[in-house]
Design a protein around this motif. Structure first.
Motif, PDB file in Angstrom:
ATOM      1  N   MET A 105       0.825  -1.071   0.058  1.00 25.16           N
ATOM      2  CA  MET A 105       0.004  -0.088  -0.108  1.00 25.16           C
ATOM      3  C   MET A 105       0.787   1.211   0.009  1.00 25.16           C
ATOM      4  SD  MET A 105      -2.997   0.700   2.688  1.00 25.16           S
ATOM      5  CE  MET A 105      -4.235   1.813   2.060  1.00 25.16           C
ATOM      6  N   PRO A 106       0.790   2.253  -0.711  1.00 27.69           N
ATOM      7  CA  PRO A 106       1.409   3.180  -1.096  1.00 27.69           C
ATOM      8  C   PRO A 106       1.212   4.373  -0.068  1.00 27.69           C
ATOM      9  CG  PRO A 106      -0.109   3.636  -2.739  1.00 27.69           C
ATOM     10  CD  PRO A 106      -0.260   2.110  -2.113  1.00 27.69           C
ATOM     11  N   THR A 107       2.452   5.028   0.480  1.00 23.06           N
ATOM     12  CA  THR A 107       2.343   5.961   1.715  1.00 23.06           C
ATOM     13  C   THR A 107       1.845   7.122   1.155  1.00 23.06           C
ATOM     14  OG1 THR A 107       4.046   4.832   2.716  1.00 23.06           O
ATOM     15  CG2 THR A 107       3.473   6.869   3.376  1.00 23.06           C
ATOM     16  N   ILE A 108       1.130   8.002   1.721  1.00 21.67           N
ATOM     17  CA  ILE A 108       0.465   9.226   1.193  1.00 21.67           C
ATOM     18  C   ILE A 108       1.263  10.390   1.858  1.00 21.67           C
ATOM     19  CG2 ILE A 108      -1.329  11.054   1.472  1.00 21.67           C
ATOM     20  CD1 ILE A 108      -3.104   8.585   1.467  1.00 21.67           C
ATOM     21  N   THR A 109       2.075  10.834   1.123  1.00 20.85           N
ATOM     22  CA  THR A 109       3.046  12.038   1.742  1.00 20.85           C
ATOM     23  C   THR A 109       2.410  13.404   1.832  1.00 20.85           C
ATOM     24  OG1 THR A 109       4.998  10.842   0.628  1.00 20.85           O
ATOM     25  CG2 THR A 109       5.370  13.160   1.277  1.00 20.85           C
ATOM     26  N   LYS A 110       2.455  14.179   2.942  1.00 22.66           N
ATOM     27  CA  LYS A 110       1.756  15.311   2.899  1.00 22.66           C
ATOM     28  C   LYS A 110       2.722  16.510   2.284  1.00 22.66           C
ATOM     29  CE  LYS A 110      -0.518  18.475   5.622  1.00 22.66           C
ATOM     30  NZ  LYS A 110      -1.553  19.337   4.901  1.00 22.66           N
ATOM     31  N   MET A 111       2.105  17.058   1.512  1.00 21.36           N
ATOM     32  CA  MET A 111       2.827  18.405   0.574  1.00 21.36           C
ATOM     33  C   MET A 111       2.764  19.800   1.429  1.00 21.36           C
ATOM     34  SD  MET A 111       3.719  16.550  -1.837  1.00 21.36           S
ATOM     35  CE  MET A 111       4.218  17.654  -3.107  1.00 21.36           C
ATOM     36  N   TYR A 112       3.824  20.334   1.375  1.00 22.87           N
ATOM     37  CA  TYR A 112       3.699  21.589   2.063  1.00 22.87           C
ATOM     38  C   TYR A 112       4.519  22.619   1.027  1.00 22.87           C
ATOM     39  CZ  TYR A 112       3.298  19.142   6.458  1.00 22.87           C
ATOM     40  OH  TYR A 112       2.969  18.359   7.407  1.00 22.87           O
ATOM     41  N   SER A 113       3.727  23.933   0.966  1.00 22.68           N
ATOM     42  CA  SER A 113       4.247  25.054   0.312  1.00 22.68           C
ATOM     43  C   SER A 113       5.469  25.649   1.091  1.00 22.68           C
ATOM     44  CB  SER A 113       3.406  25.948  -0.096  1.00 22.68           C
ATOM     45  OG  SER A 113       2.941  26.724   1.149  1.00 22.68           O
ATOM     46  N   MET A 114       6.206  26.281   0.030  1.00 21.74           N
ATOM     47  CA  MET A 114       7.342  26.883   0.777  1.00 21.74           C
ATOM     48  C   MET A 114       6.880  27.874   1.777  1.00 21.74           C
ATOM     49  SD  MET A 114      10.766  27.103   1.086  1.00 21.74           S
ATOM     50  CE  MET A 114      11.751  26.616   0.031  1.00 21.74           C
ATOM     51  N   GLN A 115       5.847  28.654   1.324  1.00 24.75           N
ATOM     52  CA  GLN A 115       5.232  29.682   1.885  1.00 24.75           C
ATOM     53  C   GLN A 115       4.823  28.885   3.515  1.00 24.75           C
ATOM     54  OE1 GLN A 115       2.014  32.099   0.379  1.00 24.75           O
ATOM     55  NE2 GLN A 115       2.097  33.434   2.260  1.00 24.75           N
ATOM     56  N   GLU A 116       4.324  27.892   3.501  1.00 25.21           N
ATOM     57  CA  GLU A 116       3.967  27.217   4.661  1.00 25.21           C
ATOM     58  C   GLU A 116       5.155  26.885   5.618  1.00 25.21           C
ATOM     59  OE1 GLU A 116       0.819  23.705   6.387  1.00 25.21           O
ATOM     60  OE2 GLU A 116       1.417  23.928   3.960  1.00 25.21           O
ATOM     61  N   ALA A 117       6.097  26.271   4.964  1.00 24.04           N
ATOM     62  CA  ALA A 117       7.273  25.906   5.765  1.00 24.04           C
ATOM     63  C   ALA A 117       7.941  27.315   6.312  1.00 24.04           C
ATOM     64  CB  ALA A 117       8.106  25.038   4.705  1.00 24.04           C
ATOM     65  N   SER A 118       8.153  28.437   5.440  1.00 30.41           N
ATOM     66  CA  SER A 118       8.530  29.579   6.141  1.00 30.41           C
ATOM     67  C   SER A 118       7.860  30.264   7.278  1.00 30.41           C
ATOM     68  CB  SER A 118       8.841  30.506   5.007  1.00 30.41           C
ATOM     69  OG  SER A 118       7.465  31.112   4.477  1.00 30.41           O
ATOM     70  N   GLN A 119       6.779  29.930   7.692  1.00 23.11           N
ATOM     71  CA  GLN A 119       6.009  30.340   8.829  1.00 23.11           C
ATOM     72  C   GLN A 119       6.327  29.534  10.080  1.00 23.11           C
ATOM     73  OE1 GLN A 119       1.947  29.996   7.635  1.00 23.11           O
ATOM     74  NE2 GLN A 119       2.029  31.821   6.196  1.00 23.11           N
ATOM     75  N   HIS A 120       7.119  28.695   9.979  1.00 24.51           N
ATOM     76  CA  HIS A 120       7.776  27.959  11.216  1.00 24.51           C
ATOM     77  C   HIS A 120       9.183  28.201  10.931  1.00 24.51           C
ATOM     78  CE1 HIS A 120       4.019  25.345  11.299  1.00 24.51           C
ATOM     79  NE2 HIS A 120       3.992  25.497  10.060  1.00 24.51           N
ATOM     80  N   ASN A 121       9.325  29.529  11.646  1.00 16.58           N
ATOM     81  CA  ASN A 121      10.847  30.066  11.584  1.00 16.58           C
ATOM     82  C   ASN A 121      11.231  30.442  13.166  1.00 16.58           C
ATOM     83  OD1 ASN A 121       9.194  32.025  12.116  1.00 16.58           O
ATOM     84  ND2 ASN A 121       9.753  33.162  10.165  1.00 16.58           N
ATOM     85  N   THR A 122      10.760  29.731  14.190  1.00 12.26           N
ATOM     86  CA  THR A 122      11.281  30.035  15.510  1.00 12.26           C
ATOM     87  C   THR A 122      11.958  28.810  16.258  1.00 12.26           C
ATOM     88  OG1 THR A 122       9.383  29.523  16.686  1.00 12.26           O
ATOM     89  CG2 THR A 122       9.307  31.668  15.836  1.00 12.26           C
ATOM     90  N   LYS A 123      12.742  29.219  17.061  1.00  7.21           N
ATOM     91  CA  LYS A 123      13.498  28.166  17.713  1.00  7.21           C
ATOM     92  C   LYS A 123      12.591  26.895  17.955  1.00  7.21           C
ATOM     93  CE  LYS A 123      16.517  26.707  21.469  1.00  7.21           C
ATOM     94  NZ  LYS A 123      17.526  27.475  22.570  1.00  7.21           N
ATOM     95  N   GLU A 124      11.267  27.244  18.645  1.00  4.54           N
ATOM     96  CA  GLU A 124      10.410  26.410  19.171  1.00  4.54           C
ATOM     97  C   GLU A 124       9.472  25.747  18.184  1.00  4.54           C
ATOM     98  OE1 GLU A 124      10.560  29.948  20.255  1.00  4.54           O
ATOM     99  OE2 GLU A 124      11.714  29.337  21.846  1.00  4.54           O
TER     100      GLU A 124
END
Length: 134
Positions: free
Chosen positions: A1-20
């Motif tokens: 059974m194939p694994t479903i991979t979550k897709m993220y945009s660069m904008q979404e990834a860039s919002q997670h930009n703190t140490k925490e």
């Protein structure tokens, strides 16, 4: 059974930009390295500098070992969605910041003071050279 991979945009990834809450993008994969920030041998600042962009070159240039690459794989949370724009839109105003324009102006003035000083110095030197030849 194939694994479903979550897709993220660069904008979404860039919002997670703190140490925490820190996500990085390397080789088209998105990694949540928040829990690793304190353990990173190069310090958390090195990782924080690579948020919001593709950090593949920085990761490779650092010469990470195979053990480090294996450890990185454990933090993978998905893949980068290449159909979305690569560069997030610039956010002009932060929701947490007030609108104190005078502080922003003072900060810009401190940062770029060398340009007007250089122009003034060059003008004075050219003036002296011009008067000296007369």
């Amino acid at each position: 059974m194939p694994t479903i991979t979550k897709m993220y945009s660069m904008q979404e990834a860039s919002q997670h930009n703190t140490k925490e809450d820190c996500w990085i993008v390397i080789d088209g994969k998105v990694y949540d390295v928040s829990s690793y920030m304190d353990e990173h041998p190069g310090g958390d600042d090195v990782i924080l500098e690579t948020t919001g962009k593709d950090a593949t070159d920085e990761f490779e240039d650092a010469g990470h070992s195979e053990e480090a690459k294996e450890l990185l794989r454990t933090f993978c949370i998905g893949e980068l969605d290449t159909s979305s724009p690569a560069i997030p839109e610039l956010e002009i105003f932060s929701k947490n910041e007030g609108t104190d324009y005078s502080q922003k102006l003072v900060a810009l003035t401190k940062q770029y003071w060398a340009v007007p000083v250089a122009v003034a110095c060059i003008s004075v030197i050219v003036g002296f050279l011009y008067l000296r030849k007369k």
